[in-house]
Design a protein around this motif. Structure first.
Motif, mmCIF file in Angstrom:
data_model
loop_
_atom_site.group_PDB
_atom_site.id
_atom_site.type_symbol
_atom_site.label_atom_id
_atom_site.label_comp_id
_atom_site.label_asym_id
_atom_site.label_seq_id
_atom_site.Cartn_x
_atom_site.Cartn_y
_atom_site.Cartn_z
ATOM 1 N N SER A 10 0.790 -1.224 0.000
ATOM 2 C CA SER A 10 0.000 0.000 0.000
ATOM 3 C C SER A 10 0.830 1.285 0.000
ATOM 4 O O SER A 10 0.306 2.359 -0.266
ATOM 5 C CB SER A 10 -0.934 0.012 1.208
ATOM 6 O OG SER A 10 -0.177 -0.052 2.405
ATOM 7 N N LYS A 11 2.129 1.206 0.309
ATOM 8 C CA LYS A 11 2.983 2.394 0.395
ATOM 9 C C LYS A 11 4.362 2.074 -0.169
ATOM 10 O O LYS A 11 4.765 0.921 -0.208
ATOM 11 C CB LYS A 11 3.172 2.810 1.857
ATOM 12 C CG LYS A 11 1.940 3.148 2.607
ATOM 13 C CD LYS A 11 2.346 3.549 4.026
ATOM 14 C CE LYS A 11 1.226 3.309 5.005
ATOM 15 N NZ LYS A 11 1.638 3.552 6.376
ATOM 16 N N PRO A 12 5.115 3.122 -0.548
ATOM 17 C CA PRO A 12 6.489 2.888 -1.021
ATOM 18 C C PRO A 12 7.457 2.717 0.165
ATOM 19 O O PRO A 12 8.427 3.447 0.315
ATOM 20 C CB PRO A 12 6.797 4.137 -1.844
ATOM 21 C CG PRO A 12 5.978 5.204 -1.189
ATOM 22 C CD PRO A 12 4.720 4.516 -0.710
ATOM 23 N N ILE A 13 7.141 1.760 1.000
ATOM 24 C CA ILE A 13 7.908 1.486 2.224
ATOM 25 C C ILE A 13 8.269 0.004 2.251
ATOM 26 O O ILE A 13 7.496 -0.839 1.805
ATOM 27 C CB ILE A 13 7.062 1.817 3.482
ATOM 28 C CG1 ILE A 13 6.688 3.298 3.532
ATOM 29 C CG2 ILE A 13 7.759 1.380 4.764
ATOM 30 C CD1 ILE A 13 7.838 4.219 3.850
ATOM 31 N N ASP A 60 11.126 0.877 9.054
ATOM 32 C CA ASP A 60 10.381 1.161 7.833
ATOM 33 C C ASP A 60 11.234 2.109 6.996
ATOM 34 O O ASP A 60 11.480 3.247 7.400
ATOM 35 C CB ASP A 60 9.039 1.826 8.145
ATOM 36 C CG ASP A 60 8.051 0.888 8.812
ATOM 37 O OD1 ASP A 60 8.282 -0.331 8.813
ATOM 38 O OD2 ASP A 60 7.047 1.381 9.340
ATOM 39 N N ALA A 62 12.069 3.933 3.140
ATOM 40 C CA ALA A 62 11.512 4.297 1.836
ATOM 41 C C ALA A 62 12.188 3.455 0.757
ATOM 42 O O ALA A 62 13.406 3.250 0.778
ATOM 43 C CB ALA A 62 11.724 5.776 1.561
#
Length: 102
Positions: A10-13, A60, A62
């Motif tokens: 769901s995220k660029p993590i 976490d 990026a």
């Protein structure tokens, strides 16, 4: 394995787990994870001692970049990660920084 990566959908993590084996930690009382992700602040990321004597921390980070880091044992001994993705020259001292690519 000392690095485990779990990208989030769901995220660029990416959740990155760093693990310093008991053999590398020796009889350490404490280990800190120090690197670009915490502006090389020595006390920012303490690692948890596991029952087997290893130390671990999960961050976490990026995605789409590389981060240089090292382990600091008992506030005195700097070591590189023997299982890093690669290594980069460090302008501080005669050593190489570990690099994780996410």
């Amino acid at each position: 394995m000392s690095l485990k990566k779990k990208p989030l959908k769901s995220k660029p993590i990416c959740k990155v787990s760093f693990n310093l084996a008991k053999e590398q930690a020796k009889a350490a009382r404490e280990v800190h994870l120090v690197g670009e992700f915490n502006d090389w602040e020595i006390g920012a990321t303490p690692m948890r001692k596991q029952k087997d004597g290893s130390f671990s921390a999960t961050l976490d980070l990026a995605t789409g970049r590389e981060y240089q880091y090292r382990y600091l044992i008992d506030g005195d001994i700097w070591i590189s990660d023997p299982e890093a993705d690669k290594y980069a020259f460090s302008p501080f001292g005669d050593c190489e920084n570990s690099v994780v690519t996410v």
